[in-house]
Design a protein around this motif. Structure first.
Motif, PDB file in Angstrom:
ATOM      1  N   LEU A  19       0.726  -1.256  -0.013  1.00  0.00           N
ATOM      2  CA  LEU A  19       0.074  -0.093   0.060  1.00  0.00           C
ATOM      3  C   LEU A  19       0.954   1.329  -0.084  1.00  0.00           C
ATOM      4  O   LEU A  19       0.476   2.255  -0.375  1.00  0.00           O
ATOM      5  N   ARG A  20       2.030   0.968   0.325  1.00  0.00           N
ATOM      6  CA  ARG A  20       2.956   2.169   0.199  1.00  0.00           C
ATOM      7  C   ARG A  20       3.360   2.775  -1.040  1.00  0.00           C
ATOM      8  O   ARG A  20       3.779   3.879  -1.215  1.00  0.00           O
ATOM      9  N   TYR A  21       3.270   1.972  -2.037  1.00  0.00           N
ATOM     10  CA  TYR A  21       3.533   2.184  -3.440  1.00  0.00           C
ATOM     11  C   TYR A  21       2.614   2.744  -4.231  1.00  0.00           C
ATOM     12  O   TYR A  21       1.148   2.533  -4.026  1.00  0.00           O
ATOM     13  N   ASP A  22       2.865   3.674  -5.192  1.00  0.00           N
ATOM     14  CA  ASP A  22       1.847   4.242  -6.165  1.00  0.00           C
ATOM     15  C   ASP A  22       1.319   3.019  -6.955  1.00  0.00           C
ATOM     16  O   ASP A  22       2.188   2.101  -7.455  1.00  0.00           O
ATOM     17  N   GLU A  23       0.037   3.090  -7.183  1.00  0.00           N
ATOM     18  CA  GLU A  23      -0.524   1.979  -7.959  1.00  0.00           C
ATOM     19  C   GLU A  23      -0.119   2.103  -9.420  1.00  0.00           C
ATOM     20  O   GLU A  23      -0.236   0.787 -10.097  1.00  0.00           O
ATOM     21  N   ASP A  24       0.271   2.993  -9.986  1.00  0.00           N
ATOM     22  CA  ASP A  24       0.941   2.773 -11.181  1.00  0.00           C
ATOM     23  C   ASP A  24       2.262   2.741 -11.486  1.00  0.00           C
ATOM     24  O   ASP A  24       2.994   3.185 -12.350  1.00  0.00           O
ATOM     25  N   THR A  25       2.817   2.007 -10.553  1.00  0.00           N
ATOM     26  CA  THR A  25       4.253   1.861 -10.371  1.00  0.00           C
ATOM     27  C   THR A  25       4.279   0.348 -10.287  1.00  0.00           C
ATOM     28  O   THR A  25       3.585  -0.360  -9.928  1.00  0.00           O
ATOM     29  N   ALA A  26       5.667  -0.302 -10.401  1.00  0.00           N
ATOM     30  CA  ALA A  26       5.920  -1.692 -10.337  1.00  0.00           C
ATOM     31  C   ALA A  26       5.587  -1.977  -9.130  1.00  0.00           C
ATOM     32  O   ALA A  26       5.119  -3.154  -8.612  1.00  0.00           O
ATOM     33  N   GLY A  27       6.012  -1.297  -8.094  1.00  0.00           N
ATOM     34  CA  GLY A  27       5.535  -1.607  -6.473  1.00  0.00           C
ATOM     35  C   GLY A  27       4.217  -1.754  -6.242  1.00  0.00           C
ATOM     36  O   GLY A  27       3.660  -2.724  -5.366  1.00  0.00           O
ATOM     37  N   GLY A  28       3.290  -1.022  -7.050  1.00  0.00           N
ATOM     38  CA  GLY A  28       1.871  -1.139  -6.799  1.00  0.00           C
ATOM     39  C   GLY A  28       1.365  -2.363  -7.534  1.00  0.00           C
ATOM     40  O   GLY A  28       0.042  -2.858  -7.371  1.00  0.00           O
ATOM     41  N   LEU A  29       1.958  -2.753  -8.475  1.00  0.00           N
ATOM     42  CA  LEU A  29       1.376  -3.872  -9.481  1.00  0.00           C
ATOM     43  C   LEU A  29       2.121  -5.367  -8.801  1.00  0.00           C
ATOM     44  O   LEU A  29       1.324  -6.280  -8.890  1.00  0.00           O
TER      45      LEU A  29
END
Length: 451
Positions: free
Chosen positions: A129-139
């Motif tokens: 949840l810390r990562y932006d949803e439009d980044t690899a972390g969010g995916l």
């Protein structure tokens, strides 16, 4: 053979829900895939959908909820308690769980997370949840299979069996060092054909494609598309393996981006759907309609500047050709920009801007000559003044070349400035080329006809 959801089937489900015949309902849906159940839920009203979700086992409904349209999911989640939502979340992979929790109101997020029984699962969701949803972390999902380069094959197999229980589908086996730094990947064939005492460091493949947690989703999609990957590992700034992204998540990214580009090309500035409110749809559509209005008014002023043609019986027919010129300018501009935007999206636009413009000039010159000849043939058939038809043909040729250049130049410039070039395939190009086209048409006609 795909499962067919008929109107009669939906009516039967609604009838069973109304009569609360739970056993019959469970039996009817027993062998139905969760994706088909999600499609069924989309056809039900809010009460019926919630009733069905609460009735079915969480093993199935968790996947159903993840599959639902965002608006439908929001309506159902509003009718579930935080504990019930946590029960569904507990059955999902971390990436899907984080996506669903991310849609909840802020005050409810912590409450739902606190009800998740698997503490480790909850920690991983919080991290995502810390990562932006439009980044690899969010995916990415945290579930993966990894082995240490210092293990031997026997230890590796034992550890893989334990890890695989938590992973829905094993795409790749990743190799890390003692600090969790991604070192490479392990071939299943090598694992099966090598002695159990062999160290992993001697057999793993050191070349492995990976992405950083902060990489944009679109870039991840391009990488996976380019190298035909089913999954790709995600590393943090220190190179440590933190997750993996699978092809199903990338398909969603590609689909969403395609929908966004299609809406931009149609002159819709916000992400909207057919069942959104009238206010939301109006707000999304109106800006480009206003631009089109001003573009049309601009064309009116341009035509007024050449009203002397109207008083000349021989040349007033020029005004009847303005729709043709505007249409050709708009169509050619959209064609050129669509090809360039597609090339930019697929990262296949190579070479200098000058070479690209030169190529478009050549293409438009050929098209313009062919269309100009057709116009002159039309003039010949209809007994049109040869000088008049030649003027229209030459004007159209120049308009086509200019429209082609604008359609090529604008999306490339927008892309270089970080603006989505898809905007250049819609009303922006059409309106600007209409204005340029009409102006050039009358300007060239005035010169050639001696006005």
């Amino acid at each position: 053979m795909p499962f067919e959801i008929t109107k009669e089937y939906i009516l039967e489900i609604q009838q069973l829900i109304a009569e609360q015949k739970n056993d019959a309902l469970l039996n009817l849906l027993k062998e139905v895939h969760y994706a088909d159940v999600a499609e069924i839920v989309e056809e039900l009203n809010s009460y019926e959908a919630t009733y069905l979700i609460k009735l079915l086992d969480s093993d199935k409904t968790s996947d159903v909820i993840a599959e639902l349209d965002e608006d439908t999911r929001e309506k159902i989640l509003r009718k579930l308690s935080s504990k019930e939502i946590a029960g569904e979340i507990d059955e999902l992979d971390t990436d899907d769980a984080a996506d669903i929790i991310g849609e909840l109101p802020e005050e409810q997020k912590e409450e739902v997370i606190s009800h998740i029984e698997d503490v480790e699962h909850a920690k991983e969701i919080v991290e995502l949840l810390r990562y932006d949803e439009d980044t690899a972390g969010g995916l990415m999902a945290k579930e993966l299979v990894k082995v240490n380069e210092n293990w031997n094959v026997l230890t590796c197999v034992k550890e893989m069996r334990a890890q695989a229980e938590e992973v829905t589908r094993v795409h790749s086996i990743y190799v890390v060092d003692d600090n969790d730094i991604l070192r490479g990947r392990l071939s299943l064939k090598d694992l099966l054909t090598t002695s159990t005492r062999s160290p992993i460091k001697d057999i793993f493949i050191k070349k492995v494609d990976s992405v950083n947690v902060n990489e944009e989703a679109e870039e991840v999609a391009k990488i996976m598309q380019k190298y035909d990957l089913e999954a790709i590992p995600v590393v943090d700034e220190l190179g440590r393996l933190v997750g993996r992204i699978t092809i199903d998540d990338i398909v969603d990214v590609i689909k969403e981006e395609a929908e966004k580009d299609y809406q931009l090309a149609a002159g819709i500035v916000e992400d909207v759907e057919a069942d959104d409110t009238i206010l939301e749809l109006t707000r999304a559509r109106l800006p480009w309609l206003v631009l089109g209005l001003f573009g049309g008014l601009g064309s009116v002023f341009i035509m007024e500047g050449y009203e002397e043609f109207m008083v000349n019986p021989e040349y007033k027919r020029l005004f009847f050709f303005t729709p043709l010129i505007a249409a050709m300018a708009g169509n050619v501009g959209v064609q050129s920009s669509a090809i360039v935007v597609q090339g930019l999206a697929n990262d296949i636009i190579k070479g200098s801007l000058f070479s690209r413009l030169l190529k478009e000039v050549s293409l438009s010159l050929i098209s313009g000559i062919v269309l100009g000849i057709l116009v002159m043939l039309f003039g010949l058939i209809t007994n049109m003044n040869p000088q008049f038809s030649f003027t229209v043909a030459i004007s159209m040729l120049i308009v086509i070349i200019v429209a082609s250049l604008v359609g090529t130049f604008v999306p490339i410039i927008l892309d270089k400035r970080g603006i989505d070039p898809a905007i250049a395939t819609g009303p922006f190009i059409t309106t600007s080329n209409d204005i340029f086209g009409i102006f050039l048409f009358f300007f060239i006609a005035k010169i050639m006809l001696g006005f």
